[in-house]
Design a protein around this motif. Structure first.
Motif, short mmCIF file in Angstrom:
data_model
loop_
_atom_site.label_atom_id
_atom_site.label_comp_id
_atom_site.label_asym_id
_atom_site.label_seq_id
_atom_site.Cartn_x
_atom_site.Cartn_y
_atom_site.Cartn_z
N GLY A 422 1.06 -1.27 0.22
CA GLY A 422 0.00 0.28 -0.07
C GLY A 422 0.92 0.84 0.27
O GLY A 422 -0.28 2.76 0.35
N ALA A 423 2.06 1.28 0.12
CA ALA A 423 3.20 2.45 0.05
C ALA A 423 2.70 2.81 -1.53
O ALA A 423 3.17 2.07 -2.40
N THR A 424 2.72 4.04 -2.14
CA THR A 424 2.76 4.79 -2.75
C THR A 424 3.75 5.72 -3.82
O THR A 424 5.03 6.48 -2.55
N VAL A 425 5.07 5.27 -4.63
CA VAL A 425 6.36 5.14 -4.80
C VAL A 425 6.36 5.57 -5.65
O VAL A 425 5.46 5.51 -7.25
N GLY A 426 6.48 7.39 -5.93
CA GLY A 426 7.40 8.06 -7.15
C GLY A 426 8.29 8.19 -7.62
O GLY A 426 9.40 8.54 -6.73
N GLY A 427 8.75 8.31 -8.92
CA GLY A 427 10.48 8.61 -9.29
C GLY A 427 9.99 9.10 -10.33
O GLY A 427 9.66 8.95 -11.23
N LEU A 428 11.65 9.06 -11.02
CA LEU A 428 11.77 9.98 -12.36
C LEU A 428 13.02 8.47 -12.84
O LEU A 428 13.57 7.78 -12.54
N LEU A 429 11.91 8.12 -14.58
CA LEU A 429 12.58 6.98 -15.51
C LEU A 429 13.44 7.57 -16.42
O LEU A 429 12.32 9.04 -16.92
N SER A 430 14.36 7.49 -17.29
CA SER A 430 15.63 8.04 -17.70
C SER A 430 16.09 7.25 -18.86
O SER A 430 15.86 6.36 -18.26
N GLY A 431 16.36 7.64 -19.93
CA GLY A 431 17.29 7.15 -20.47
C GLY A 431 16.92 7.92 -21.50
O GLY A 431 18.31 8.87 -21.87
N ASP A 432 16.18 7.34 -23.27
CA ASP A 432 16.37 8.18 -24.06
C ASP A 432 15.50 9.49 -24.12
O ASP A 432 15.72 10.24 -24.16
N GLY A 433 14.77 9.62 -22.69
CA GLY A 433 13.82 10.58 -22.62
C GLY A 433 13.41 10.17 -20.70
O GLY A 433 14.11 9.60 -21.10
N THR A 434 12.83 11.45 -20.18
CA THR A 434 12.51 11.40 -18.86
C THR A 434 11.19 11.31 -18.87
O THR A 434 10.35 12.15 -19.57
N GLU A 435 10.46 10.20 -17.18
CA GLU A 435 9.10 9.97 -17.55
C GLU A 435 8.48 9.81 -15.76
O GLU A 435 10.06 9.79 -15.72
N ALA A 436 8.14 11.20 -15.12
CA ALA A 436 7.77 10.93 -14.43
C ALA A 436 6.79 9.49 -13.81
O ALA A 436 5.53 9.35 -14.43
N LEU A 437 6.80 8.61 -13.38
CA LEU A 437 6.11 7.73 -12.96
C LEU A 437 6.09 6.99 -11.19
O LEU A 437 5.97 7.67 -10.76
N SER A 438 4.63 6.60 -11.17
CA SER A 438 4.02 6.04 -9.42
C SER A 438 3.59 5.63 -9.74
O SER A 438 2.60 4.71 -10.51
N GLY A 439 2.96 4.24 -8.60
CA GLY A 439 2.82 3.28 -7.83
C GLY A 439 1.97 2.79 -6.64
O GLY A 439 3.35 3.57 -6.15
N VAL A 440 1.62 1.44 -6.71
CA VAL A 440 1.01 0.87 -5.21
C VAL A 440 1.91 -0.15 -4.91
O VAL A 440 2.15 -0.80 -6.03
N THR A 441 2.34 -0.16 -3.68
CA THR A 441 2.85 -1.80 -3.69
C THR A 441 1.66 -3.06 -3.27
O THR A 441 1.03 -2.00 -3.02
N GLY A 442 2.60 -3.96 -3.80
CA GLY A 442 1.54 -5.41 -3.39
C GLY A 442 1.84 -5.93 -2.08
O GLY A 442 2.76 -5.12 -1.49
N THR A 443 0.80 -7.09 -1.60
CA THR A 443 1.71 -7.54 -0.57
C THR A 443 2.80 -7.59 -0.73
O THR A 443 3.60 -8.87 0.75
N ASP A 444 4.16 -8.34 -1.23
CA ASP A 444 5.06 -8.49 -1.40
C ASP A 444 6.35 -7.54 -1.16
O ASP A 444 7.67 -7.54 -1.26
N GLY A 445 5.62 -6.04 -1.00
CA GLY A 445 6.67 -4.99 -0.96
C GLY A 445 6.37 -4.61 -2.04
O GLY A 445 7.68 -3.03 -1.36
#
Length: 583
Positions: A422-445
């Motif tokens: 249930g933790a909401t994790v946000g961050g930046l994915l970089s490479g050829d471009g940059t995107e802000a991504l986020s999602g919620v952890t499952g039961t395995d963390g």
């Protein structure tokens, strides 16, 4: 006439060639990483023609007539490891597995005149190369692109070899000593701890290295003999499993099933003979004189890692020796009064604090020391899950058509190490471009975040955690890792302790060597070369560098043989390594 170390040369090296060309029946079965049974040849290599056998025998005879005597000195062979993965980065071999493979290899050849030092590791994502068949155009293309100085280095390739083949090698006399075709190719899952049970202890490489050094199978020629070794008993056919007491030939002793050059399961093979040591020395002297003469008498270069490098006490840390140059002794100090002389010891820290770890390695030619300041950081035990932090980040690329999605899997745990859902994790994915991504952890963390766009994948994908929310407090300072790339972690907890020189290979060298160093954070850095008098010889780099593992090449073609020093400086941190140029 010389008395040859007995047996003929016809062998089952043709199994791979027959399997891939003529559809011959495979002779071993093992598990893949999905738990499925795979059948394939145990070993594959081109069968020498009778004329080649005769030519080799004549060369040995002339060598003995010229007064050949087996050298007493240990020959240390540099190993250039090439991990050839699938396009999606799967079928990898970890650095820990590579270090374990080197230990297995050196243990096997200890006392037989040869040792091996890890010179370099590179990784390539190419499915066609990884799944190549023995003798194919893709084998040639792979080796031509990746081989490093074959006259001096043992090039070792880990692949997902086609046809179920476990491994194959080249004999010393198959090509000129500087040919890129020389080397050993082994199934990636055959390394220690790999999936290829019962060939999962690293002895596929031991076996194929024997061929690389000039040995034939113990069952060559059946009961009439043919491996040119006097002290290995004749054997009617290859042995599988571990058939204790088997005797396939009338007269003499039982079959040499425990020899590394038979086909038994890894756990069952554990020895060479003196006659095999003599033949290896003969074959290498005849056909690999550069490797025999250019790699002896070198002092080791210290290197190590520890896992984990931080956490609550009591904290058990497994230290892994990664030193090059075949050290024979190790001396560890762990910063809390503890010491060890084991090669790869485990040590438990029982009090909070930052600990400096020191390793001294030595052999008969010299010693080297590596100190990692504030390397292990131990905290007080938590109060039962009051906070959470990032435990792991794995970054991969996912092929879609001709482009790739970038993907990161982030794992969150609480103070006690339990997964946090249930933790909401946000961050930046970089490479050829940059995107802000986020999602919620499952039961395995864990939560897997994928880029919304597809990219050509020209640049490496990286992901940095920038924010975490949930019912527990996010303690960023406790993160095991905050940013990672496809090639590995970048920002780790107590990351300033990770900055420094990771290795110089080869060393000694002529005339080119590579300096590997790590930047835990971006900043101003310089890498300079000095001579014995302190005179600046060359500045390899002086400027801003981003975080991550970096490499710089020094070409000393214009310099004289001697001792030089490589100085790496970031802020107040100054680290120096000795370099030996031999021309």
């Amino acid at each position: 006439m010389v008395k040859f170390l007995h047996r003929s040369l016809l062998c089952l090296f043709t199994l791979s060639l027959l399997f891939t060309v003529a559809g011959a029946t495979a002779d071993v079965a093992y598990l893949n990483d999905k738990g499925q049974t795979v059948v394939g040849p145990r070993c594959g290599i081109r069968t020498p023609a009778p004329m080649e056998l005769e030519r080799n025998a004549l060369a040995v005879e002339r060598l003995l007539e010229a007064g050949f005597a087996m050298e007493k000195a240990i020959v240390t062979i540099p190993v250039a490891v090439h991990v050839v993965r699938l396009d999606d980065g799967s079928c990898d071999v970890t650095d820990t597995q590579i270090a374990d493979q080197m230990i297995v290899l050196n243990d096997a050849y200890a006392g037989y005149g040869f040792q091996f030092s890890l010179a370099s590791v590179d990784r390539t994502d190419n499915t066609k190369w990884s799944t190549h068949r023995y003798g194919s155009v893709n084998e040639r293309r792979m080796k031509e692109a990746l081989a490093i100085d074959p006259a001096h280095n043992f090039n070792l390739y880990f692949c997902n070899i086609g046809g179920g083949l476990l491994g194959y090698a080249t004999f010393p006399d198959m090509y000129p000593e500087d040919s890129y075709m020389h080397g050993v190719v082994a199934l990636y899952a055959s390394v220690p701890g790999g999936a290829a049970v019962p060939y999962d202890e690293g002895d596929t490489v031991t076996h194929e290295a024997g061929h690389f050094l000039g040995l034939y199978h113990t069952f060559q020629g059946g009961c009439t003999g043919g491996d040119y070794i006097d002290d290995t008993e004749p054997e009617g056919e290859p042995a599988y499993g571990c058939p204790e007491g088997r005797d396939t030939c009338v007269g003499g002793d039982v079959d040499p099933i425990h020899n590394f050059m038979d086909y038994v399961d890894d756990y069952c093979m554990y020895e060479f003979t003196h006659g095999q040591a003599v033949r290896m020395d003969q074959q290498m002297t005849l056909y690999r004189p550069t490797m025999m003469g250019g790699s002896t008498g070198t002092a080791p270069t210290a290197s190590f890692s520890g896992t984990p490098t931080g956490g609550e006490y009591p904290l058990a840390v497994q230290f892994t020796d990664q030193s090059a140059g075949a050290p024979t002794s190790w001396s560890w100090t762990f910063g809390d009064g503890g010491t060890s002389t084991a090669q790869s010891p485990s040590h438990t820290y029982n009090a909070a604090g930052s600990y400096t770890v020191n390793l001294v390695v030595a052999n008969e030619y010299g010693s080297d020391t590596l100190t990692r300041t504030a390397y292990i950081n131990v905290t007080e035990p938590g109060t039962g899950g009051g906070g959470m932090h990032v435990a792991d980040i794995v970054v991969t690329r996912v092929l879609s058509g001709r482009k790739y999605y970038g993907q990161a899997t982030v794992t969150m745990v609480d103070d006690g190490g339990a997964p946090v859902s249930g933790a909401t994790v946000g961050g930046l994915l970089s490479g050829d471009g940059t995107e802000a991504l986020s999602g919620v952890t499952g039961t395995d963390g864990s939560v897997t975040l994928r880029s919304a766009r597809k990219y050509y994948g020209t640049n490496e994908f990286c992901f940095e955690v920038t924010d975490v929310g949930g019912t527990l407090a996010y303690v960023a300072s406790a993160n095991v890792v905050t940013m990672a790339c496809e090639s590995g972690d970048v920002f780790r907890r107590n990351e300033t302790a990770q900055t420094g020189i990771w290795g110089v290979n080869p060393n000694p060298f002529n005339p080119v060597t590579v300096v590997d160093f790590h930047m835990a954070r971006g900043g101003q850095a310089s890498v300079r070369i000095y001579d014995m008098s302190g005179r600046l010889v060359e500045t390899l780099y002086d400027g801003f560098l981003g975080a991550g593992l970096r490499s710089l090449t020094w070409d000393a073609s214009s310099q004289a043989s001697g001792i030089y020093f490589c100085e790496f400086q970031v802020g107040d941190l100054v680290e120096t390594r000795k370099l030996t140029l031999l021309k």
